[in-house]
Motif scaffolding. Structure first.
Motif, PDB file in Angstrom:
ATOM      1  N   HIS A   1       0.918  -1.325   0.067  1.00 39.81           N
ATOM      2  CA  HIS A   1       0.026  -0.054  -0.122  1.00 39.81           C
ATOM      3  C   HIS A   1       0.959   1.032   0.130  1.00 39.81           C
ATOM      4  O   HIS A   1       0.894   2.060  -0.861  1.00 39.81           O
ATOM      5  CB  HIS A   1      -0.883   0.161   1.281  1.00 39.81           C
TER       6      HIS A   1
ATOM      7  N   LEU B   1      -1.749   3.364  -8.826  1.00 42.19           N
ATOM      8  CA  LEU B   1      -3.013   3.449  -8.251  1.00 42.19           C
ATOM      9  C   LEU B   1      -3.796   2.283  -8.204  1.00 42.19           C
ATOM     10  O   LEU B   1      -4.417   2.097  -7.209  1.00 42.19           O
ATOM     11  CB  LEU B   1      -3.898   4.601  -9.146  1.00 42.19           C
TER      12      LEU B   1
ATOM     13  N   ILE C   1      -4.954   0.685  -4.582  1.00 38.82           N
ATOM     14  CA  ILE C   1      -6.548   0.365  -4.454  1.00 38.82           C
ATOM     15  C   ILE C   1      -6.763  -1.302  -4.206  1.00 38.82           C
ATOM     16  O   ILE C   1      -7.149  -1.199  -3.093  1.00 38.82           O
ATOM     17  CB  ILE C   1      -7.298   0.910  -5.589  1.00 38.82           C
TER      18      ILE C   1
ATOM     19  N   GLY D   1      -5.281  -1.616  -0.652  1.00 42.12           N
ATOM     20  CA  GLY D   1      -6.272  -0.858   0.080  1.00 42.12           C
ATOM     21  C   GLY D   1      -7.598  -1.961   0.504  1.00 42.12           C
ATOM     22  O   GLY D   1      -7.992  -1.942   1.663  1.00 42.12           O
ATOM     23  N   LEU D   2      -7.983  -2.454  -0.526  1.00 43.64           N
ATOM     24  CA  LEU D   2      -9.243  -3.342  -0.294  1.00 43.64           C
ATOM     25  C   LEU D   2      -8.835  -4.337   0.183  1.00 43.64           C
ATOM     26  O   LEU D   2      -9.684  -4.757   1.264  1.00 43.64           O
ATOM     27  CB  LEU D   2      -9.672  -3.663  -1.809  1.00 43.64           C
TER      28      LEU D   2
ATOM     29  N   ILE E   1      -6.522  -4.641   2.807  1.00 43.28           N
ATOM     30  CA  ILE E   1      -6.502  -4.191   4.133  1.00 43.28           C
ATOM     31  C   ILE E   1      -8.047  -3.972   4.532  1.00 43.28           C
ATOM     32  O   ILE E   1      -8.326  -4.528   5.770  1.00 43.28           O
ATOM     33  CB  ILE E   1      -5.781  -3.026   4.360  1.00 43.28           C
TER      34      ILE E   1
ATOM     35  N   ARG F   1     -15.294  -1.726  10.544  1.00 47.24           N
ATOM     36  CA  ARG F   1     -14.558  -0.927  11.572  1.00 47.24           C
ATOM     37  C   ARG F   1     -14.129   0.358  10.571  1.00 47.24           C
ATOM     38  O   ARG F   1     -14.070   1.670  11.066  1.00 47.24           O
ATOM     39  CB  ARG F   1     -13.364  -1.537  12.225  1.00 47.24           C
TER      40      ARG F   1
ATOM     41  N   PHE G   1     -11.782   7.352   7.760  1.00 46.02           N
ATOM     42  CA  PHE G   1     -11.703   6.610   6.563  1.00 46.02           C
ATOM     43  C   PHE G   1     -12.363   7.134   5.431  1.00 46.02           C
ATOM     44  O   PHE G   1     -12.055   7.313   4.284  1.00 46.02           O
ATOM     45  CB  PHE G   1     -12.161   5.173   6.881  1.00 46.02           C
TER      46      PHE G   1
ATOM     47  N   LYS H   1     -11.005  10.074   3.560  1.00 46.81           N
ATOM     48  CA  LYS H   1      -9.985   9.731   2.730  1.00 46.81           C
ATOM     49  C   LYS H   1     -10.573   9.183   1.229  1.00 46.81           C
ATOM     50  O   LYS H   1      -9.986   9.737   0.359  1.00 46.81           O
ATOM     51  CB  LYS H   1      -9.021   8.633   3.544  1.00 46.81           C
TER      52      LYS H   1
ATOM     53  N   LEU I   1      -9.957  10.899  -2.097  1.00 44.71           N
ATOM     54  CA  LEU I   1      -9.241  10.054  -3.177  1.00 44.71           C
ATOM     55  C   LEU I   1     -10.155  10.046  -4.340  1.00 44.71           C
ATOM     56  O   LEU I   1      -9.769  10.284  -5.565  1.00 44.71           O
ATOM     57  CB  LEU I   1      -9.057   8.630  -2.451  1.00 44.71           C
TER      58      LEU I   1
ATOM     59  N   VAL J   1      -2.949  11.289   1.876  1.00 40.68           N
ATOM     60  CA  VAL J   1      -1.637  10.506   2.787  1.00 40.68           C
ATOM     61  C   VAL J   1      -2.018  10.781   4.148  1.00 40.68           C
ATOM     62  O   VAL J   1      -1.834   9.959   5.126  1.00 40.68           O
ATOM     63  CB  VAL J   1      -0.267  10.872   2.488  1.00 40.68           C
TER      64      VAL J   1
ATOM     65  N   GLY K   1      -4.865   8.986   5.658  1.00 40.13           N
ATOM     66  CA  GLY K   1      -4.578   7.709   5.934  1.00 40.13           C
ATOM     67  C   GLY K   1      -3.631   7.385   7.154  1.00 40.13           C
ATOM     68  O   GLY K   1      -3.914   6.532   7.922  1.00 40.13           O
ATOM     69  N   LEU K   2      -2.880   8.259   7.416  1.00 42.82           N
ATOM     70  CA  LEU K   2      -1.970   8.311   8.669  1.00 42.82           C
ATOM     71  C   LEU K   2      -3.084   8.564   9.976  1.00 42.82           C
ATOM     72  O   LEU K   2      -2.786   7.844  10.927  1.00 42.82           O
ATOM     73  CB  LEU K   2      -0.793   9.277   8.705  1.00 42.82           C
TER      74      LEU K   2
ATOM     75  N   PHE L   1      -6.018   8.117  10.578  1.00 44.31           N
ATOM     76  CA  PHE L   1      -7.047   6.866  10.762  1.00 44.31           C
ATOM     77  C   PHE L   1      -6.225   6.246  12.297  1.00 44.31           C
ATOM     78  O   PHE L   1      -7.117   6.081  13.023  1.00 44.31           O
ATOM     79  CB  PHE L   1      -6.983   5.964   9.728  1.00 44.31           C
TER      80      PHE L   1
HETATM   81  C1  HEM Z   1      -3.657   6.995  -3.364  1.00 44.52           C
HETATM   82  C2  HEM Z   1      -4.529   6.289  -2.601  1.00 44.52           C
HETATM   83  C3  HEM Z   1      -4.182   6.124  -1.050  1.00 44.52           C
HETATM   84  C4  HEM Z   1      -3.400   6.701  -0.022  1.00 44.52           C
HETATM   85  C5  HEM Z   1      -2.230   7.727  -0.344  1.00 44.52           C
HETATM   86  C6  HEM Z   1      -3.392   5.765   1.040  1.00 44.52           C
HETATM   87  C7  HEM Z   1      -2.705   6.037   2.194  1.00 44.52           C
HETATM   88  C8  HEM Z   1      -2.910   5.530   3.293  1.00 44.52           C
HETATM   89  C9  HEM Z   1      -1.812   5.452   4.403  1.00 44.52           C
HETATM   90  C10 HEM Z   1      -0.787   6.934   4.701  1.00 44.52           C
HETATM   91  C11 HEM Z   1      -2.130   4.625   5.255  1.00 44.52           C
HETATM   92  C12 HEM Z   1      -1.454   4.463   6.752  1.00 44.52           C
HETATM   93  C13 HEM Z   1      -0.529   3.214   6.586  1.00 44.52           C
HETATM   94  C14 HEM Z   1      -0.141   2.842   8.013  1.00 44.52           C
HETATM   95  O1  HEM Z   1       0.757   3.637   8.649  1.00 44.52           O
HETATM   96  O2  HEM Z   1      -0.438   1.915   8.605  1.00 44.52           O
HETATM   97  C15 HEM Z   1      -3.036   3.812   4.890  1.00 44.52           C
HETATM   98  C16 HEM Z   1      -3.833   2.733   5.600  1.00 44.52           C
HETATM   99  C17 HEM Z   1      -4.928   2.255   5.047  1.00 44.52           C
HETATM  100  N1  HEM Z   1      -5.635   2.488   3.723  1.00 44.52           N
HETATM  101 FE1  HEM Z   1      -4.993   3.656   2.207  1.00 44.52          FE
HETATM  102  N2  HEM Z   1      -4.448   5.098   0.919  1.00 44.52           N
HETATM  103  C18 HEM Z   1      -5.013   5.105  -0.450  1.00 44.52           C
HETATM  104  C19 HEM Z   1      -5.968   4.247  -0.814  1.00 44.52           C
HETATM  105  C20 HEM Z   1      -6.530   3.334  -0.248  1.00 44.52           C
HETATM  106  C21 HEM Z   1      -7.912   2.554  -0.730  1.00 44.52           C
HETATM  107  C22 HEM Z   1      -8.616   2.808  -2.009  1.00 44.52           C
HETATM  108  C23 HEM Z   1      -8.366   1.855   0.423  1.00 44.52           C
HETATM  109  C24 HEM Z   1      -9.500   0.953   0.412  1.00 44.52           C
HETATM  110  C25 HEM Z   1     -10.526   0.984  -0.524  1.00 44.52           C
HETATM  111  C26 HEM Z   1      -7.302   2.123   1.510  1.00 44.52           C
HETATM  112  C27 HEM Z   1      -7.586   1.475   2.737  1.00 44.52           C
HETATM  113  C28 HEM Z   1      -6.739   1.704   3.865  1.00 44.52           C
HETATM  114  C29 HEM Z   1      -6.750   1.100   5.244  1.00 44.52           C
HETATM  115  C30 HEM Z   1      -7.835  -0.021   5.398  1.00 44.52           C
HETATM  116  C31 HEM Z   1      -5.534   0.986   5.918  1.00 44.52           C
HETATM  117  C32 HEM Z   1      -5.309   0.628   7.253  1.00 44.52           C
HETATM  118  C33 HEM Z   1      -5.613   1.820   8.324  1.00 44.52           C
HETATM  119  C34 HEM Z   1      -5.518   1.286   9.672  1.00 44.52           C
HETATM  120  O3  HEM Z   1      -5.877   0.272   9.984  1.00 44.52           O
HETATM  121  O4  HEM Z   1      -4.289   2.025  10.185  1.00 44.52           O
HETATM  122  N3  HEM Z   1      -6.392   3.008   1.148  1.00 44.52           N
HETATM  123  N4  HEM Z   1      -3.462   4.395   3.417  1.00 44.52           N
END
Ligand code: HEM
Length: 152
Positions: A26, A69, A73, A76-77, A79, A86, A93, A96, A100, A139, A142-143, A145
């Motif tokens: 991711h 990308l 994605i 992300g799906l 995770i 949740r 979330f 974000k 996005l 970004v 995402g952090l 969260f």
């Molecule tokens: C360019 C698009 C995206 C960026 C820049 C991004 C960025 C991030 C970042 C920075 C984290 C935290 C990583 C960490 O320190 O654990 C994260 C976690 C996560 N992202 Fe994304 N993400 C993107 C797209 C997506 C998409 C499309 C999904 C789901 C459909 C998704 C689902 C998640 C989930 C479920 C987590 C875990 C959160 C947690 O439990 O801490 N992300 N993402």
């Protein structure tokens, strides 16, 4: 809250290394996609690769952007599937994902048109700045969260 399926059957929750591996994919793939978009943004802002126009940089990087990308994605799906409710009920979330969607639409419409066909310096700079703000916001949400998961 009733889960949509038995979470203990999901390899994301049973294979010890898989969640961490997906996090790495991711992060690596968003670095690739946002990094290549940022190269175009910097060029629109007038601080890009010397001797190269925004259009040339876009053409040279667009396949990497789309590959990044698609991978971010997909990871992300994966995770998300580890605990869907949740994430689904978390305002951070959701924020974000909405940003996005806005960033992807902006990137493949206005941003692309301005980079390829040129425009006034003001429009080019504003487009580069808006694009950067959108992607950096994703970004950080995402952090953040981790600090404000909310959820059910
Ligand atoms: C360019 C698009 C995206 C960026 C820049 C991004 C960025 C991030 C970042 C920075 C984290 C935290 C990583 C960490 O320190 O654990 C994260 C976690 C996560 N992202 Fe994304 N993400 C993107 C797209 C997506 C998409 C499309 C999904 C789901 C459909 C998704 C689902 C998640 C989930 C479920 C987590 C875990 C959160 C947690 O439990 O801490 N992300 N993402």
């Amino acid at each position: 809250m009733i889960q949509p399926y038995d979470l203990s059957t999901n390899p994301m929750n049973t294979v010890e290394w898989l969640f961490a591996a997906m996090e790495c994919v991711h992060i690596g793939s968003f670095a690739l996609s946002i990094g290549t978009i940022a190269m175009v943004d910097m060029s629109l802002l007038g601080a890009g690769v010397k001797g190269r126009s925004p259009a040339q940089i876009l053409r040279a990087t667009e396949l990497w952007t789309v590959a990044g990308l698609a991978t971010v994605i997909t990871a992300g799906l994966a995770i998300f599937s580890s605990d869907p409710l949740r994430y689904y009920y978390s305002p951070t979330f959701r924020f974000k994902i909405w940003v996005l969607l806005a960033a992807i639409v902006f990137n493949y419409t206005f941003h692309r048109r301005v980079a390829l066909s040129g425009s006034s310096p003001f429009i080019a700079k504003a487009t580069g700045a808006i694009s950067m703000i959108l992607w950096v916001t994703i970004v950080f949400s995402g952090l953040f969260f981790a600090f404000n998961p909310g959820g059910y």
